[in-house]
Design a protein around this motif. Structure first.
Motif, PDB file in Angstrom:
ATOM      1  N   GLN A 107       0.765  -1.144  -0.027  1.00  0.00           N
ATOM      2  CA  GLN A 107       0.086   0.324   0.022  1.00  0.00           C
ATOM      3  C   GLN A 107       0.917   1.139   0.017  1.00  0.00           C
ATOM      4  OE1 GLN A 107      -2.502  -0.556   3.559  1.00  0.00           O
ATOM      5  NE2 GLN A 107      -4.173  -1.323   2.141  1.00  0.00           N
ATOM      6  N   THR A 108       2.021   1.106   0.887  1.00  0.00           N
ATOM      7  CA  THR A 108       2.771   2.352   0.613  1.00  0.00           C
ATOM      8  C   THR A 108       3.646   2.719  -0.482  1.00  0.00           C
ATOM      9  OG1 THR A 108       3.476   1.842   3.029  1.00  0.00           O
ATOM     10  CG2 THR A 108       5.004   3.354   1.882  1.00  0.00           C
ATOM     11  N   VAL A 109       4.044   1.479  -1.291  1.00  0.00           N
ATOM     12  CA  VAL A 109       4.427   1.588  -2.562  1.00  0.00           C
ATOM     13  C   VAL A 109       3.578   2.217  -3.400  1.00  0.00           C
ATOM     14  CG1 VAL A 109       5.545   0.415  -4.592  1.00  0.00           C
ATOM     15  CG2 VAL A 109       6.398  -0.097  -2.082  1.00  0.00           C
ATOM     16  N   LEU A 110       2.296   1.675  -3.539  1.00  0.00           N
ATOM     17  CA  LEU A 110       1.461   2.093  -4.468  1.00  0.00           C
ATOM     18  C   LEU A 110       1.078   3.707  -4.268  1.00  0.00           C
ATOM     19  CD1 LEU A 110      -1.112  -0.776  -4.808  1.00  0.00           C
ATOM     20  CD2 LEU A 110       0.543   0.196  -6.537  1.00  0.00           C
ATOM     21  N   TYR A 111       0.939   4.014  -3.025  1.00  0.00           N
ATOM     22  CA  TYR A 111       0.547   5.419  -2.713  1.00  0.00           C
ATOM     23  C   TYR A 111       1.781   6.357  -3.070  1.00  0.00           C
ATOM     24  CZ  TYR A 111      -0.042   9.739   0.194  1.00  0.00           C
ATOM     25  OH  TYR A 111      -0.118  10.807   0.429  1.00  0.00           O
ATOM     26  N   ALA A 112       3.209   5.819  -3.012  1.00  0.00           N
ATOM     27  CA  ALA A 112       4.329   6.621  -3.528  1.00  0.00           C
ATOM     28  C   ALA A 112       3.981   6.840  -5.149  1.00  0.00           C
ATOM     29  CB  ALA A 112       5.548   5.916  -3.010  1.00  0.00           C
ATOM     30  N   VAL A 113       3.796   5.548  -5.688  1.00  0.00           N
ATOM     31  CA  VAL A 113       3.814   5.760  -7.434  1.00  0.00           C
ATOM     32  C   VAL A 113       2.569   6.689  -7.590  1.00  0.00           C
ATOM     33  CG1 VAL A 113       3.141   4.390  -9.163  1.00  0.00           C
ATOM     34  CG2 VAL A 113       4.642   3.367  -7.602  1.00  0.00           C
ATOM     35  N   ARG A 114       1.566   6.596  -6.759  1.00  0.00           N
ATOM     36  CA  ARG A 114       0.412   7.688  -7.115  1.00  0.00           C
ATOM     37  C   ARG A 114       0.585   9.148  -6.896  1.00  0.00           C
ATOM     38  NH1 ARG A 114      -4.263   9.737  -4.293  1.00  0.00           N
ATOM     39  NH2 ARG A 114      -3.257   8.712  -2.476  1.00  0.00           N
ATOM     40  N   ILE A 115       1.428   9.436  -6.068  1.00  0.00           N
ATOM     41  CA  ILE A 115       1.921  10.861  -5.759  1.00  0.00           C
ATOM     42  C   ILE A 115       2.984  11.151  -6.712  1.00  0.00           C
ATOM     43  CG2 ILE A 115       2.918  11.999  -4.045  1.00  0.00           C
ATOM     44  CD1 ILE A 115       0.187  11.439  -3.477  1.00  0.00           C
ATOM     45  N   GLY A 116       3.780  10.348  -7.128  1.00  0.00           N
ATOM     46  CA  GLY A 116       4.910  10.499  -7.952  1.00  0.00           C
ATOM     47  C   GLY A 116       4.358  10.853  -9.507  1.00  0.00           C
ATOM     48  N   LEU A 117       3.366  10.081  -9.827  1.00  0.00           N
ATOM     49  CA  LEU A 117       2.488  10.396 -10.947  1.00  0.00           C
ATOM     50  C   LEU A 117       1.708  11.813 -11.006  1.00  0.00           C
ATOM     51  CD1 LEU A 117       1.083   6.644 -12.136  1.00  0.00           C
ATOM     52  CD2 LEU A 117       3.319   7.849 -13.050  1.00  0.00           C
ATOM     53  N   ALA A 118       1.204  11.782  -9.783  1.00  0.00           N
ATOM     54  CA  ALA A 118       0.355  13.164  -9.663  1.00  0.00           C
ATOM     55  C   ALA A 118       1.367  14.151  -9.927  1.00  0.00           C
ATOM     56  CB  ALA A 118      -0.264  13.351  -8.392  1.00  0.00           C
ATOM     57  N   TYR A 119       2.414  14.149  -9.367  1.00  0.00           N
ATOM     58  CA  TYR A 119       3.507  15.418  -9.264  1.00  0.00           C
ATOM     59  C   TYR A 119       3.793  15.515 -10.759  1.00  0.00           C
ATOM     60  CZ  TYR A 119       7.688  17.983  -8.449  1.00  0.00           C
ATOM     61  OH  TYR A 119       8.405  19.021  -8.139  1.00  0.00           O
ATOM     62  N   LEU A 120       3.936  14.550 -11.759  1.00  0.00           N
ATOM     63  CA  LEU A 120       4.467  14.644 -13.117  1.00  0.00           C
ATOM     64  C   LEU A 120       3.217  15.377 -13.839  1.00  0.00           C
ATOM     65  CD1 LEU A 120       6.180  11.335 -14.008  1.00  0.00           C
ATOM     66  CD2 LEU A 120       7.104  13.598 -13.532  1.00  0.00           C
ATOM     67  N   VAL A 121       2.086  15.114 -13.298  1.00  0.00           N
ATOM     68  CA  VAL A 121       0.830  15.743 -14.059  1.00  0.00           C
ATOM     69  C   VAL A 121       0.850  17.373 -13.426  1.00  0.00           C
ATOM     70  CG1 VAL A 121      -1.690  15.742 -14.272  1.00  0.00           C
ATOM     71  CG2 VAL A 121      -0.572  13.509 -14.182  1.00  0.00           C
ATOM     72  N   MET A 122       1.162  17.510 -12.534  1.00  0.00           N
ATOM     73  CA  MET A 122       1.312  18.854 -12.152  1.00  0.00           C
ATOM     74  C   MET A 122       2.338  19.695 -12.825  1.00  0.00           C
ATOM     75  SD  MET A 122       2.398  20.567  -8.377  1.00  0.00           S
ATOM     76  CE  MET A 122       4.108  20.216  -8.978  1.00  0.00           C
ATOM     77  N   LEU A 123       3.415  19.007 -12.813  1.00  0.00           N
ATOM     78  CA  LEU A 123       4.570  19.613 -13.704  1.00  0.00           C
ATOM     79  C   LEU A 123       4.196  19.875 -15.185  1.00  0.00           C
ATOM     80  CD1 LEU A 123       7.782  17.908 -12.203  1.00  0.00           C
ATOM     81  CD2 LEU A 123       6.906  20.229 -11.971  1.00  0.00           C
ATOM     82  N   ALA A 124       3.461  18.975 -15.599  1.00  0.00           N
ATOM     83  CA  ALA A 124       2.941  19.154 -17.135  1.00  0.00           C
ATOM     84  C   ALA A 124       2.005  20.242 -17.189  1.00  0.00           C
ATOM     85  CB  ALA A 124       2.510  17.784 -17.717  1.00  0.00           C
ATOM     86  N   VAL A 125       1.138  20.565 -16.354  1.00  0.00           N
ATOM     87  CA  VAL A 125      -0.014  21.478 -16.327  1.00  0.00           C
ATOM     88  C   VAL A 125       0.829  22.845 -16.137  1.00  0.00           C
ATOM     89  CG1 VAL A 125      -1.758  22.340 -15.179  1.00  0.00           C
ATOM     90  CG2 VAL A 125      -1.849  20.165 -15.732  1.00  0.00           C
ATOM     91  N   MET A 126       1.780  22.838 -15.431  1.00  0.00           N
ATOM     92  CA  MET A 126       2.592  24.188 -15.277  1.00  0.00           C
ATOM     93  C   MET A 126       3.247  24.511 -16.401  1.00  0.00           C
ATOM     94  SD  MET A 126       4.123  23.605 -11.393  1.00  0.00           S
ATOM     95  CE  MET A 126       5.099  25.197 -11.287  1.00  0.00           C
ATOM     96  N   SER A 127       3.094  23.884 -17.637  1.00  0.00           N
ATOM     97  CA  SER A 127       3.691  24.349 -18.728  1.00  0.00           C
ATOM     98  C   SER A 127       2.781  25.625 -19.331  1.00  0.00           C
ATOM     99  CB  SER A 127       3.946  23.364 -20.012  1.00  0.00           C
ATOM    100  OG  SER A 127       2.496  22.803 -20.138  1.00  0.00           O
ATOM    101  N   PHE A 128       1.599  25.389 -18.708  1.00  0.00           N
ATOM    102  CA  PHE A 128       0.515  26.688 -18.898  1.00  0.00           C
ATOM    103  C   PHE A 128       0.364  26.489 -20.434  1.00  0.00           C
ATOM    104  CE2 PHE A 128       2.479  28.684 -15.644  1.00  0.00           C
ATOM    105  CZ  PHE A 128       1.404  28.950 -14.626  1.00  0.00           C
ATOM    106  N   ASN A 129       0.233  25.322 -21.223  1.00  0.00           N
ATOM    107  CA  ASN A 129      -0.339  25.055 -22.271  1.00  0.00           C
ATOM    108  C   ASN A 129      -1.787  24.754 -22.133  1.00  0.00           C
ATOM    109  OD1 ASN A 129      -1.037  23.150 -24.618  1.00  0.00           O
ATOM    110  ND2 ASN A 129       1.024  24.044 -25.368  1.00  0.00           N
ATOM    111  N   ALA A 130      -2.503  25.384 -23.057  1.00  0.00           N
ATOM    112  CA  ALA A 130      -4.155  25.001 -22.796  1.00  0.00           C
ATOM    113  C   ALA A 130      -4.369  23.517 -23.099  1.00  0.00           C
ATOM    114  CB  ALA A 130      -4.942  26.077 -23.581  1.00  0.00           C
ATOM    115  N   GLY A 131      -3.790  23.131 -24.161  1.00  0.00           N
ATOM    116  CA  GLY A 131      -3.857  21.606 -24.736  1.00  0.00           C
ATOM    117  C   GLY A 131      -3.787  20.423 -23.509  1.00  0.00           C
ATOM    118  N   VAL A 132      -2.458  20.905 -22.782  1.00  0.00           N
ATOM    119  CA  VAL A 132      -2.021  20.149 -21.889  1.00  0.00           C
ATOM    120  C   VAL A 132      -2.913  20.151 -20.561  1.00  0.00           C
ATOM    121  CG1 VAL A 132      -0.266  19.495 -20.226  1.00  0.00           C
ATOM    122  CG2 VAL A 132       0.237  20.064 -22.544  1.00  0.00           C
TER     123      VAL A 132
END
Length: 140
Positions: A107-132
């Motif tokens: 459960q801890t490993v799955l939580y860490a993977v989920r948070i890491g993927l969410a962080y990548l999505v946040m960084l992608a949105v921070m490109s400020f591209n409307a399509g992203v």
């Protein structure tokens, strides 16, 4: 003695971007690279840097569409990991000993993977591209 805040004897740092430096401190630029402006508001267009420097590149529609698909799949994976019941907490509480500990570690490993993927999505949105931004919302 107040010298007006100047630091005499301290050399200025070299300019960014590379170049040839001569002995008298002047710089001759030898590199001609295309730099992208960092947007601070949302914009439309395929010329964006998403997650990595130079990705998806300049004037490459196919790579931009691939980048959108990657962001969509990352957001979809975050949501799936948030709502899946692979290792339910009630299963862990009914077991004793090493089985409960193994489920807790998973459960801890799955939580860490989920948070890491969410962080990548946040960084992608921070490109400020409307399509992203739109594909991240669609994957969410």
């Amino acid at each position: 003695m107040n010298d007006g805040g100047h630091m005499h004897g301290m050399a200025a740092p070299p300019p960014l971007g590379g170049g040839n430096y001569s002995s008298n401190g002047t710089t001759t630029m030898t590199m001609h690279r295309r730099h992208m402006m960092m947007h601070m508001t949302f914009f439309w267009g395929k010329n964006a840097e998403i997650l990595f420097n130079g990705w998806p590149g300049y004037d490459h529609l196919g790579m931009y569409v691939l980048a959108l698909a990657v962001v969509f799949s990352l957001a979809l994976a975050v949501e799936w990991l948030s709502h899946c019941n692979i290792l339910r907490p009630e299963t862990a509480s009914s077991r004793r000993g090493s089985a409960a500990a193994a489920i807790g570690v998973m459960q801890t490993v799955l939580y860490a993977v989920r948070i890491g993927l969410a962080y990548l999505v946040m960084l992608a949105v921070m490109s400020f591209n409307a399509g992203v931004f739109l594909v991240a919302i669609a994957g969410h």
